[in-house]
Design a protein around this motif. Structure first.
Motif: not given
Length: 551
Positions: A58-65
């Motif tokens: 599974v890919s890492a989730p999107r980074y949310l700054s």
């Protein structure tokens, strides 16, 4: 702005934080076909989480700054533009057809060159001149022919921009000749109807171009003379007044456009954009990217819209542990297994806080409640979160529900929970691959009691030796973190998952750690026998001590 709902755990995310976001987003997307749910993370995955994600495929989730509203969230996309060399008439036609007040002027590649606005149009079209002044405009003959839907009878028009001196043949031959003497014929653009005498005089004088209006024909002799003299001769069906007005609109759009303070970055915060736009005379501005390409239009009314991004919090509920700008977001739900901190919302929400060992356990129960079965990858992801947070069922926070959900998920994933848990902890030891700062901050949480703030980090190991070797450097880093954040103290809980004991590295107000009763085995290092849970064992003890000191 789209209706995406962002699901995320706390800053410095651990395995339970990221895995619960992934698992809950998958469930929400199954249950809803209209609203997209996006799992996110508020930091880099730690070594354990990275191992879990790779193992599950599974890919890492999107980074949310941050979750604050930016211009790109409010702008109108797919906007109409005109190229700088296009006639101004094309921009006006677009504005009338689309009912828009502003239109960006672009170069090739969609980079911003200027902006056509009502102000720029009035500056160009409503020039006040004296009776002695000449009507002039910078136009291209190619644009003139286009807007007049004209036919070239003689000469070779080009795309170069010329400052043309407009003349209209409404006088007699003598008066025309006298008027022409005061002008430079090579820059004169003459508009006439069936005045063949005027046309002959203009050709003899070497005017730049002649427009014969009203569907009239100048005659073969005039055409031959114009060809010989190099004068551009154009015929149009428009009447002379119409042609004159359209002639002014053949100016290249770039020359009629406003320049300067006309653009705004798509990444600019709404609060900053309000100050910039409301402090100008513009009703809107072009939105550009890093390479000055037009990506949209934002208006004053756009910036005044009460739009907020929608979020679901998992594995935390305190703003200090959450995404930057949380106060600007609309919180829809909270799924957590921690104490309830300083938390409030403007409207009622779904708040599910259960005394389980893991948020992934709560997510798993929701699958069961909705008669949904996660796929193998999602089951392994959720199982990993449970095993991580309960330290393979050894933590005092572990409940029967954790064990039950772990067994169900393990069966779906096709693994033995004990064996898989030990493999996960051994393969993802956080100690070897991280520097001192990252090791402390990978799973660091900030807490507050009254006006006092402090931090407690936690890592799991299978032996204490490497931590003892690095203890001096780690204590120095803890002190640096404490000073930078004005904490009462900063602590690192190092938990041995094999023995079920911990060491506490402590920097700050030593009277707090002294009151815990943990023996100091060397300077700044304390043995916490039987302590393996930050949430259920260490944190309540520290909070109780601080409360008593305030009383």
């Amino acid at each position: 702005m789209d209706n995406t709902v962002y699901i995320f755990g706390h800053k410095n995310p651990d395995t339970d934080s990221i895995c619960s976001a992934i698992g809950y987003a998958e469930l929400k997307n199954r249950l809803s076909t209209k609203t997209p749910y996006l799992p996110c993370r508020l930091g880099a995955p730690n070594p354990q989480t990275s191992w879990v994600l790779e193992r599950a495929g599974v890919s890492a989730p999107r980074y949310l700054s941050d979750i604050r509203i930016r211009v790109q969230d409010l702008m109108t996309k797919n906007v109409k533009t005109v190229e700088g060399q296009a006639p101004l008439a094309e921009a006006i036609d677009l504005m009338q057809k689309e009912r828009i007040r502003i239109i960006p002027v672009v170069r090739k590649g969609d980079t911003l060159q200027g902006m056509i606005t009502f102000f720029s149009l009035t500056d160009h079209l409503l020039q006040v001149t004296s009776p002695e002044s000449h009507l002039q405009a910078v136009i291209t003959l190619d644009n003139l022919i286009q807007v007049l839907k004209g036919k070239v009878l003689a000469g070779k028009p080009d795309a170069a921009a010329w400052k043309m001196d407009f003349m209209v043949a409404v006088m007699g031959s003598f008066s025309f000749s006298k008027d022409l003497e005061g002008r430079n014929p090579s820059k004169v653009l003459l508009f006439t109807a069936d005045r063949n005498d005027i046309i002959r005089l203009a050709i003899e004088a070497g005017t730049r171009a002649i427009v014969v209006t009203g569907g009239n024909h100048p005659g073969d002799a005039a055409i031959s003379a114009a060809k010989e003299a190099g004068v551009v001769l154009i015929a149009t069906d428009f009447y002379i007044t119409q042609a004159l007005n359209l002639g002014k609109l053949s100016i290249p759009a770039a020359l009629a456009a406003e320049r300067g303070n006309i653009q705004i970055p798509g990444t600019m915060l709404r609060s900053e954009a309000k100050r910039k736009l409301l402090g100008s005379h513009h009703r809107g501005m072009a939105v550009v990217d890093e390479e000055n390409r037009v990506t949209g239009i934002v208006t004053r009314s756009d910036l005044l819209k009460n739009i907020r991004k929608k979020v679901i919090l998992v594995d935390h509920n305190e703003a200090g542990q959450s995404v930057t700008g949380l106060h600007e977001a609309e919180i829809l739900e909270v799924l957590d297994h921690h104490r309830i901190g300083s938390f409030s919302t403007e409207t009622p929400i779904t708040y599910l806080c259960r005394p389980t060992g893991s948020t992934c356990t709560i997510v798993a129960t929701l699958y069961r409640d909705h008669s949904e079965v996660p796929d193998g990858k999602t089951a392994l992801i959720l199982l990993s979160g449970i095993l991580s947070d309960t330290i393979i069922f050894r933590s005092p926070t572990c409940t029967e529900t954790d064990r039950e959900m772990a067994g169900w998920l393990a069966e779906i994933a096709g693994v033995n929970p004990e064996e898989y848990g030990m493999e996960m902890f051994r393969a993802s030891s956080a100690v070897a691959g991280l520097n001192d700062s990252d090791l402390i901050q990978t799973d660091m949480k900030e807490f507050s009691e009254g006006k006092q703030k402090f931090s407690v980090s936690q890592i799991e190991v299978v032996e204490f030796d490497e931590i003892r070797e690095r203890s001096a450097a780690l204590l120095k880093e803890l002190e640096q973190i404490r000073k930078e954040n004005s904490y009462l103290f900063s602590a690192l809980l190092v938990t041995n998952i094999v023995t079920g004991d911990s060491l506490i590295l402590f920097s700050g107000d030593n009277t707090v750690i002294a009151e815990t009763g943990f023996p100091e085995i060397s300077k700044g290092i304390y043995r916490a026998t039987g302590i393996i849970s930050r949430k259920k064992q260490l944190l309540p003890l520290l909070l109780g001590i601080i409360k008593e000191r305030r009383a």
